[in-house]
Design a protein around this motif. Structure first.
Motif, PDB file in Angstrom:
ATOM      1  N   LEU A   1       0.822  -1.216   0.000  1.00  0.00           N
ATOM      2  CA  LEU A   1       0.000   0.000   0.000  1.00  0.00           C
ATOM      3  C   LEU A   1       0.854   1.263   0.000  1.00  0.00           C
ATOM      4  N   ASP A   2       2.030   1.212   0.613  1.00  0.00           N
ATOM      5  CA  ASP A   2       2.942   2.358   0.552  1.00  0.00           C
ATOM      6  C   ASP A   2       3.380   2.627  -0.887  1.00  0.00           C
ATOM      7  N   ALA A   3       3.448   1.583  -1.690  1.00  0.00           N
ATOM      8  CA  ALA A   3       3.861   1.714  -3.091  1.00  0.00           C
ATOM      9  C   ALA A   3       2.677   1.942  -4.033  1.00  0.00           C
ATOM     10  N   ALA A   4       1.465   1.744  -3.537  1.00  0.00           N
ATOM     11  CA  ALA A   4       0.279   1.925  -4.388  1.00  0.00           C
ATOM     12  C   ALA A   4       0.211   3.368  -4.868  1.00  0.00           C
ATOM     13  N   ARG A   5      -0.393   3.544  -6.031  1.00  0.00           N
ATOM     14  CA  ARG A   5      -0.408   4.853  -6.678  1.00  0.00           C
ATOM     15  C   ARG A   5      -1.772   5.536  -6.515  1.00  0.00           C
ATOM     16  N   PHE A   6      -1.963   6.151  -5.367  1.00  0.00           N
ATOM     17  CA  PHE A   6      -3.139   6.990  -5.149  1.00  0.00           C
ATOM     18  C   PHE A   6      -2.901   8.297  -5.905  1.00  0.00           C
ATOM     19  N   ASN A   7      -3.976   8.939  -6.374  1.00  0.00           N
ATOM     20  CA  ASN A   7      -3.809  10.174  -7.141  1.00  0.00           C
ATOM     21  C   ASN A   7      -3.431  11.341  -6.225  1.00  0.00           C
ATOM     22  N   ALA A   8      -3.334  12.542  -6.791  1.00  0.00           N
ATOM     23  CA  ALA A   8      -2.917  13.725  -6.035  1.00  0.00           C
ATOM     24  C   ALA A   8      -3.852  14.027  -4.864  1.00  0.00           C
ATOM     25  N   ASP A   9      -5.096  13.587  -4.954  1.00  0.00           N
ATOM     26  CA  ASP A   9      -6.065  13.768  -3.871  1.00  0.00           C
ATOM     27  C   ASP A   9      -6.051  12.608  -2.876  1.00  0.00           C
ATOM     28  N   GLY A  10      -5.121  11.658  -3.075  1.00  0.00           N
ATOM     29  CA  GLY A  10      -5.027  10.507  -2.181  1.00  0.00           C
ATOM     30  C   GLY A  10      -6.073   9.451  -2.463  1.00  0.00           C
ATOM     31  N   LEU A  11      -6.600   9.445  -3.697  1.00  0.00           N
ATOM     32  CA  LEU A  11      -7.689   8.527  -4.062  1.00  0.00           C
ATOM     33  C   LEU A  11      -7.263   7.561  -5.152  1.00  0.00           C
ATOM     34  N   MET A  12      -7.987   6.456  -5.197  1.00  0.00           N
ATOM     35  CA  MET A  12      -7.772   5.431  -6.212  1.00  0.00           C
ATOM     36  C   MET A  12      -9.143   4.933  -6.671  1.00  0.00           C
TER      37      MET A  12
END
Length: 146
Positions: free
Chosen positions: A23-34
């Motif tokens: 999850l630390d490597a997951a790519r959430f967008n600039a708003d912290g969303l996926m």
């Protein structure tokens, strides 16, 4: 820096990896969303797409009841808290890039705020858009009259 998802591409079948590292490597967008796609676990029917932040994902994994992030309300949104049409998690997976979630769920009643089973009811056919399903429940019944 090692790209966790590149490493996972070559990981052995059924190998285990720490959730926090992934999850630390997951790519959430600039708003912290996926984006999170909800699919009925036993039929494969795609029900909806909504957004999750890390907190919503962790709550979903912890409780088994699907929780999203409501961009319009700016807060966690537990699916079914208004309508009673809940989603219970059966399985969750990240895609190969770590930027999209697939949730296998057991959906109670309609998933869509329109009262339809699926949010994907506007079929694009040639030069027309066709309504491909009828509501199972009147939205006024689900949410009360506006």
């Amino acid at each position: 820096m090692i790209d966790t998802f590149k490493t996972l591409e070559r990981a052995d079948f059924d190998s285990r990896h720490p959730l926090t590292q992934v999850l630390d490597a997951a790519r959430f967008n600039a708003d912290g969303l996926m984006p999170a796609i909800a699919q009925q676990h036993d039929t494969g029917e795609v029900l909806m797409m909504a957004w999750m932040n890390r907190e919503a994902l962790m709550e979903t994994l912890r409780t088994g009841r699907v929780c999203y992030w409501s961009r319009s309300r700016g807060k966690l949104w537990r699916k079914g808290e208004s309508s009673g049409q809940q989603q219970h998690l059966r399985a969750a997976a990240l895609d190969c890039d770590g930027d999209t979630l697939l949730l296998q769920v057991d959906q109670t009643g309609p998933a869509c705020h329109s009262g339809r089973r699926s949010c994907f009811y506007v079929a694009l056919e040639g030069n027309e858009a066709r309504i491909a399903s009828a509501p199972l429940i009147d939205p006024d019944t689900l949410y009360g009259k506006a």
